[in-house]
Design a protein around this motif. Structure first.
Motif, PDB file in Angstrom:
ATOM      1  N   LEU A 132      37.383  -0.928  44.116  1.00 49.41           N
ATOM      2  CA  LEU A 132      37.120  -2.219  43.489  1.00 49.41           C
ATOM      3  C   LEU A 132      36.369  -3.181  44.413  1.00 49.41           C
ATOM      4  CD1 LEU A 132      37.438  -4.163  41.095  1.00 49.41           C
ATOM      5  CD2 LEU A 132      39.686  -4.783  42.006  1.00 49.41           C
ATOM      6  N   PRO A 133      36.772  -3.346  45.696  1.00 45.93           N
ATOM      7  CA  PRO A 133      36.017  -4.269  46.554  1.00 45.93           C
ATOM      8  C   PRO A 133      34.544  -3.904  46.682  1.00 45.93           C
ATOM      9  CG  PRO A 133      38.135  -3.724  47.553  1.00 45.93           C
ATOM     10  CD  PRO A 133      37.957  -2.808  46.385  1.00 45.93           C
TER      11      PRO A 133
ATOM     12  N   GLY B  71      49.581  11.098  34.965  1.00 48.46           N
ATOM     13  CA  GLY B  71      49.137  11.296  36.344  1.00 48.46           C
ATOM     14  C   GLY B  71      47.631  11.133  36.490  1.00 48.46           C
ATOM     15  N   LEU B  72      46.853  11.666  35.544  1.00 44.47           N
ATOM     16  CA  LEU B  72      45.398  11.560  35.632  1.00 44.47           C
ATOM     17  C   LEU B  72      44.935  10.118  35.489  1.00 44.47           C
ATOM     18  CD1 LEU B  72      42.589  12.809  35.763  1.00 44.47           C
ATOM     19  CD2 LEU B  72      42.711  13.174  33.284  1.00 44.47           C
ATOM     20  N   ILE B  73      45.445   9.421  34.478  1.00 45.05           N
ATOM     21  CA  ILE B  73      45.016   8.035  34.261  1.00 45.05           C
ATOM     22  C   ILE B  73      45.449   7.147  35.420  1.00 45.05           C
ATOM     23  CG2 ILE B  73      45.148   6.062  32.716  1.00 45.05           C
ATOM     24  CD1 ILE B  73      43.616   8.422  31.583  1.00 45.05           C
ATOM     25  N   THR B  74      46.656   7.377  35.925  1.00 44.57           N
ATOM     26  CA  THR B  74      47.118   6.597  37.077  1.00 44.57           C
ATOM     27  C   THR B  74      46.247   6.874  38.301  1.00 44.57           C
ATOM     28  OG1 THR B  74      49.388   6.651  36.215  1.00 44.57           O
ATOM     29  CG2 THR B  74      49.085   6.069  38.555  1.00 44.57           C
ATOM     30  N   GLY B  75      45.860   8.152  38.478  1.00 42.99           N
ATOM     31  CA  GLY B  75      44.970   8.487  39.584  1.00 42.99           C
ATOM     32  C   GLY B  75      43.628   7.784  39.468  1.00 42.99           C
ATOM     33  N   ILE B  76      43.105   7.728  38.241  1.00 41.99           N
ATOM     34  CA  ILE B  76      41.844   7.001  38.032  1.00 41.99           C
ATOM     35  C   ILE B  76      42.015   5.529  38.393  1.00 41.99           C
ATOM     36  CG2 ILE B  76      40.213   6.234  36.271  1.00 41.99           C
ATOM     37  CD1 ILE B  76      40.617   8.930  34.880  1.00 41.99           C
ATOM     38  N   GLY B  77      43.174   4.971  38.002  1.00 39.55           N
ATOM     39  CA  GLY B  77      43.438   3.575  38.341  1.00 39.55           C
ATOM     40  C   GLY B  77      43.511   3.352  39.841  1.00 39.55           C
TER      41      GLY B  77
ATOM     42  N   ALA C 145      32.038  -5.546  37.059  1.00 43.23           N
ATOM     43  CA  ALA C 145      33.295  -6.188  37.428  1.00 43.23           C
ATOM     44  C   ALA C 145      34.357  -5.989  36.356  1.00 43.23           C
ATOM     45  CB  ALA C 145      33.064  -7.675  37.678  1.00 43.23           C
ATOM     46  N   VAL C 146      33.985  -6.177  35.085  1.00 41.96           N
ATOM     47  CA  VAL C 146      34.955  -6.011  33.995  1.00 41.96           C
ATOM     48  C   VAL C 146      35.423  -4.565  33.904  1.00 41.96           C
ATOM     49  CG1 VAL C 146      35.230  -6.077  31.495  1.00 41.96           C
ATOM     50  CG2 VAL C 146      34.145  -7.992  32.666  1.00 41.96           C
ATOM     51  N   THR C 147      34.505  -3.620  34.039  1.00 40.85           N
ATOM     52  CA  THR C 147      34.858  -2.200  33.936  1.00 40.85           C
ATOM     53  C   THR C 147      35.846  -1.809  35.028  1.00 40.85           C
ATOM     54  OG1 THR C 147      32.719  -1.667  32.954  1.00 40.85           O
ATOM     55  CG2 THR C 147      33.950   0.143  33.950  1.00 40.85           C
ATOM     56  N   TRP C 148      35.555  -2.194  36.272  1.00 45.19           N
ATOM     57  CA  TRP C 148      36.446  -1.815  37.368  1.00 45.19           C
ATOM     58  C   TRP C 148      37.797  -2.502  37.250  1.00 45.19           C
ATOM     59  CZ3 TRP C 148      32.284   0.926  38.332  1.00 45.19           C
ATOM     60  CH2 TRP C 148      32.360   1.958  39.269  1.00 45.19           C
ATOM     61  N   CYS C 149      37.804  -3.767  36.892  1.00 45.22           N
ATOM     62  CA  CYS C 149      39.086  -4.461  36.725  1.00 45.22           C
ATOM     63  C   CYS C 149      39.903  -3.832  35.600  1.00 45.22           C
ATOM     64  CB  CYS C 149      38.845  -5.945  36.444  1.00 45.22           C
ATOM     65  SG  CYS C 149      38.213  -6.884  37.865  1.00 45.22           S
TER      66      CYS C 149
END
Length: 420
Positions: A185-186, A172-178, A127-131
């Protein structure tokens, strides 16, 4: 009745809150219980160690109760709580003191307190990693400008994967990962919550569910016994008030005809005619009573034919709509038949209706028996009356009874009988 599924947003919030708080709760439980258990075992050579072990059982029970509350928050339903052993009247001091240690659920609570941190760590980490990926990735365009870039040897993530050294590629890459983390996340928090809740369910609620099933079986058996006893009492009353009285009168008529035969043949003939009428009436009442015990048509031709025959014998028009298999378990058919019979009896006697409908159908593995009438309404399952007896009879086959009868009508009675 099952609870409707929670909306996706609410479910996501529940999963996230449950997974994020799993590790703090589990760590506190681990520290408290392991200290008490270790101290109790270490002091087992003296009497005081027993009291410390008892205290550890109560502490584990408190954490188990907290986790059941958390499970209720996660699932949105009431979580069954096990029936813990309690001291009985007359137990001595030591037996009363050791009661928690003789309860299997107390040791399951202790095991949960000692092992819960394992799944809690995984759940909280996921949960912490994904958030963090969602928050960090989607806001990277803002805080990336504050990162130092003076070190010529430092490489960005975009450069490491071959997208180039430009700032746009890195953002762009980091935003894509986000964005990917936001979409998944769900699912991630659902997995995290499910992992931790599975262990909690096995150790903390499975025994309570077993106790609940045993209690329901015992209640069903008692309900079946009550319904059977009430049926026997009703049958005894009906025989006493009907065929028995007619047979007594028949014996008296035959005796009177015997006396009259020599002196007044015409009167004897009239008396014998009355006796014949009494005989026919007694036979009809006995047939009606036999249908109330176990209708032969129900055994020979099945539920639909038996209900149709019963409906045709009512003093008001009754329409029967049936879509059920020819072969159903006898207990299910018998319960459904008596529901329809008792419901129609109440319609004729009390509702003032001039028509009724009976529907037999299979819905989700259950036989539904629905009786509708256009009467005055106001029916209720008062204890000691027919509808209350139906509830007991249905409890004996794990069925349920629903009644909707507002004042002024119409009335709908529905029985749901599981097909097993």
């Amino acid at each position: 009745m099952t609870n409707p599924p929670a909306p996706p947003t609410r479910r996501w919030l529940r999963d996230t809150g449950y997974a994020l708080t799993a590790l703090p709760v589990a760590l506190v439980a681990l520290v408290v219980v392991i200290v008490l258990v270790s101290a109790g075992l270490g002091m087992s050579v003296v009497i005081g160690g027993v009291f410390v072990l008892v205290a550890s059982a109560f502490a584990a029970r408190a954490f188990a109760h907290l986790e059941r509350r958390r499970l209720g928050f996660l699932t949105g339903r009431v979580i069954p709580r096990p029936a813990y052993h309690t001291a009985r009247a007359g137990d001595g001091f030591w037996r009363r003191t050791l009661t928690p240690l003789r309860d299997p659920q107390s040791w399951l609570d202790v095991v949960w307190s000692l092992l819960g941190w394992v799944t809690a760590t995984v759940a909280s980490a996921v949960a912490v990693t994904w958030c963090a990926m969602v928050l960090g990735g989607l806001s990277y365009w803002f805080w990336e400008r504050f990162l130092p870039r003076d070190d010529s040897d430092a490489q960005s993530l975009a450069d490491l994967v071959g997208l180039g050294e430009s700032r746009a590629a890195d953002v762009g890459l980091i935003t894509g990962i986000g964005l990917v983390a936001l979409v998944t996340l769900p699912l991630a928090v659902r997995f995290a919550a499910f992992l931790h809740a599975s262990l909690a369910s096995v150790l903390l609620t499975s025994r309570a569910e077993l106790q609940g099933r045993v209690a329901r079986v015992e209640e069903s058996r008692e309900s079946a016994h009550r319904a059977e006893a009430e049926s026997l009492r009703k049958l005894e009353r009906d025989i006493h008030d009907g065929p028995q009285q007619r047979l007594i009168r028949l014996g008296m008529d035959l005796g009177r005809a015997r006396v009259q035969l020599a002196e007044d043949p015409d009167s004897a003939a009239r008396t014998l005619d009355a006796a014949v009428s009494q005989t026919r009436a007694a036979v009809e009442e006995l047939r009606a009573l036999s249908r109330g015990i176990a209708p032969p048509l129900l055994v020979d031709r099945g539920l639909t034919a038996a209900v149709v025959e019963m409906a045709e014998g009512q003093p008001i028009p009754v329409r029967v709509v049936a879509d059920v298999p020819d072969q159903l378990p006898l207990a299910v058919e018998t319960a459904a038949y008596f529901v329809a019979a008792e419901a129609l009896t109440n319609v004729v006697k009390h509702s003032g209706a001039d028509r009724a409908d009976v529907t037999l159908e299979i819905v989700d593995g259950q036989l539904h028996v629905t009786v509708d009438d256009n009467g005055a309404g106001g029916a209720s399952a008062v204890p000691g009356h027919g509808l209350a007896g139906l509830r007991d009879r249905l409890d004996g086959v794990d069925g349920r009874l629903f009644l909707a009868s507002p004042g002024g009508g119409p009335t709908r009675l529905r029985a749901e009988v599981p097909i097993r």
